[in-house]
Design an enzyme around this catalytic site. Sequence first.
Site, PDB file in Angstrom:
ATOM      1  N   ASP A 260       0.862  -1.179   0.000  1.00 50.81           N
ATOM      2  CA  ASP A 260       0.000   0.000   0.000  1.00 50.81           C
ATOM      3  C   ASP A 260       0.909   1.243   0.000  1.00 50.81           C
ATOM      4  OD1 ASP A 260      -2.157   1.672  -0.037  1.00 50.81           O
ATOM      5  OD2 ASP A 260      -3.190   0.749   1.648  1.00 50.81           O
TER       6      ASP A 260
HETATM    7  C1  NOJ Z   1      -4.078   3.875   0.059  1.00 53.48           C
HETATM    8  C2  NOJ Z   1      -5.227   2.946   0.217  1.00 53.48           C
HETATM    9  O1  NOJ Z   1      -5.160   2.288   1.456  1.00 53.48           O
HETATM   10  C3  NOJ Z   1      -5.341   1.907  -0.883  1.00 53.48           C
HETATM   11  O2  NOJ Z   1      -6.559   1.243  -0.744  1.00 53.48           O
HETATM   12  C4  NOJ Z   1      -5.211   2.532  -2.235  1.00 53.48           C
HETATM   13  O3  NOJ Z   1      -5.313   1.544  -3.227  1.00 53.48           O
HETATM   14  C5  NOJ Z   1      -3.883   3.248  -2.314  1.00 53.48           C
HETATM   15  N1  NOJ Z   1      -3.843   4.287  -1.296  1.00 53.48           N
HETATM   16  C6  NOJ Z   1      -3.640   3.864  -3.678  1.00 53.48           C
HETATM   17  O4  NOJ Z   1      -4.460   4.923  -3.897  1.00 53.48           O
END
Ligand code: NOJ
Length: 761
Positions: A286
């Site tokens: 993430d």
């Molecule tokens: C953080 C989020 O937790 C995740 O779900 C997302 O895909 C990413 N950012 C990218 O935007």
Amino acid sequence: MIKQTILNLAVGILIVSCAGEAQISSTDNSGFVDSLMNEMTLEEKIGQLNLPSSGAFTTGEAANSDIAGKIKKGQVGGLFNIQQAARIREVQKVAVEQSRLGIPLIFAMDVIHGYKTIFPIPLGLSCSWDTELIEKTARTAAREVSADGIAWTFSPMVDISRDPRWGRVAEGNGEDPYLASEIAQAMVRGYQGDDLRDPTTIMSCVKHFALYGAAEAGRDYNTTDMSRLRMYNDYFPPYKAAVDAGVGSVMTSFNEVDGIPASGNRWLMTEILREAWGFDGMVVTDYTAINEMIDHGMGDLQQVSALALKAGSDMDMVGEGYLTTLKKSLEEGSITEADIDRACKRILEAKYKLGLFEDPYRYCDEERGSKEIFSDENRQFARETAAQTFVLLKNEDNILPLKKGGTIALVGPMADNKLNMNGTWSVAGQHDKAISLKEGITNVAGDDVKIVFAKGANIVKDAKLESRISVFGKSTYRDDRSEDEMIKEALEAAKQADVIVAAMGEASEMSGESSSRSDIELPATQRKLLKALLETGKPVAMVLFTGRPLAIKWEDENVPAILNVWFAGSQAGDAIADVLFGDVNPSGKLTATFPQNVGQVPIYYSHKNTGRPLADGKWFQKFRSNYLDVTNEPLYPFGYGLSYTTFDYKNLNLSGEEISMDGELKVSVEVTNTGTVDGAEIVQLYIRDLVGSITRPVKQLKGFEKVKLAAGETKTVEFTLTENDLAFYHHDMTFKAEPGKFKVFVGPSSAEGLEGEFTLN
Ligand code: NOJ
């Protein structure tokens, strides 16, 4: 000249496969990736592991941005947060024509519940319990986004959550592992189709592995800590289901799992995901999750990056820990070149499967995009879908459906509110094009109905809170008048009306990432308005917008009709009006328990019995498991939802009293539509394992079917149970069923139904 290498390799493979039995296989890259890696320098391999976010550059700027500089140096493997085929084509051109090897980039985006055509938030979609429908929403999103240059979505999010304080419950499929697993697979099928090389399919990414939905106190990014039994039995199943369905990628979660942050957790990313579950795709972290391990207390950037790579995290989202430290770690011996090769290979394989080496621009199809993206057909589908996700929570005196006639007072901060219809995580959504409830009612009822509108209240009174939820282009439309002035205007409107429709609830950004709430009631300023409306004595139907289960006990006790519509997407207003006026009969059922108050949280139907359960029907018994000040019951249980008609369940029939380990048991029931209008009922089957070597939940969902029933019609619904449905993970992590007695329940929710019993031998 070197770029010729890729061409040669690709042509070579085409020749090999044409000479062989079949065409290019999307999974067997016939040595292409290995040959390519032989040409790559260490720096280029590390570059493939880097996934920056693009920022918001426009056409013409892309080629000159900082990122473009990195792309030219071979320091970027993929890019996300960039949209539009023309821009993506331009950036891809930099990679293909100006980097040494010309390796194409993979473009990604959070396409969570639609690309431009926005469907209801995932929690809403799950309430349709219709996996075919959900698959089709993912398919539609894939078709739209793949025409616009993007081949990879960070979806589905399948984190089980039992804590509605956590804002990201909006993005998942509720509290139940069985239902969430079915939905996870449907979404992977919808995005990926049968062949990733088909330019209308995209690679899916199941997230957030693992346990992100169990953040303590519902506070986003907080610590999680749970037993392995609970992980395996309740929280892991949807991720595993996605892997079983062939998901191409997995995203790590921010949280720790058993004391080690997921991105650096080798047990999780390698032993469970790859060795036990057989996952062979790529793992992306993430956003800055590697860097965040510094704050978790796992070491400096170099240490945590090495930890993540060794654990099995292949691609580093945004943080550039890999890009800036892996070479040094290799020189110092804390990682090996094989570790880098492994990660690089998985990323190149994903690109290969998507056909990017054959044609780096295959997902840039402006012509198809201009026909399909946000097309009338897709929006019509979004409207029909949305109507399937609403849950009728209460309908005293059949206030709903409304008559297409007379005067309606349409009151509340969500009534004339386009920008908040799409809901959280609708990054590519065009919020100003969403249909508001006011527009929807006008579209559906036309001139037959007179509408008197008054806003009546702001979404929240506190201006500071309001500024926190006015993000991502979603205004809360603050009205500077006093509460009393606004209520006065609403009462004037109510006076003229036969019925009041109160459009209330949360703003879109009160749920989603970094949007946890400690108070999950209706904001006080809206409740004040609602009280004033109820005091008029006119019938009130509340249309409730929310991204989470809310504690609306007061509303349940005082408002005669409540239709929960979540955030229904591009066509929200039309779909809500379709249901309000009875053109569509509501059939959604809750996939997350609504508590009576926040103190009951976490609350879920599939709980354990404890050694001191409360006797049936009792509120309080001293020295039993209960509260002094509230019953143990939820406000609305899992699986609950009303219809404009009524259903009756009869003749539960089991094909036998016993089932052997390799046998099956048929469970059937007759369901009748006993009302006067056609409808659909979601028939649910639950089991209870009465005695186990570990304690078993009081109920577990093991089957469901949505049946359409014309008024007066009866259908027999049949389920099949096998050992697999009765099995669970044991202390030694084996998955098996134990002989003994089981109860089976079939009914309209987790709290009601007919009951039978059988024995597993
Ligand atoms: C953080 C989020 O937790 C995740 O779900 C997302 O895909 C990413 N950012 C990218 O935007």
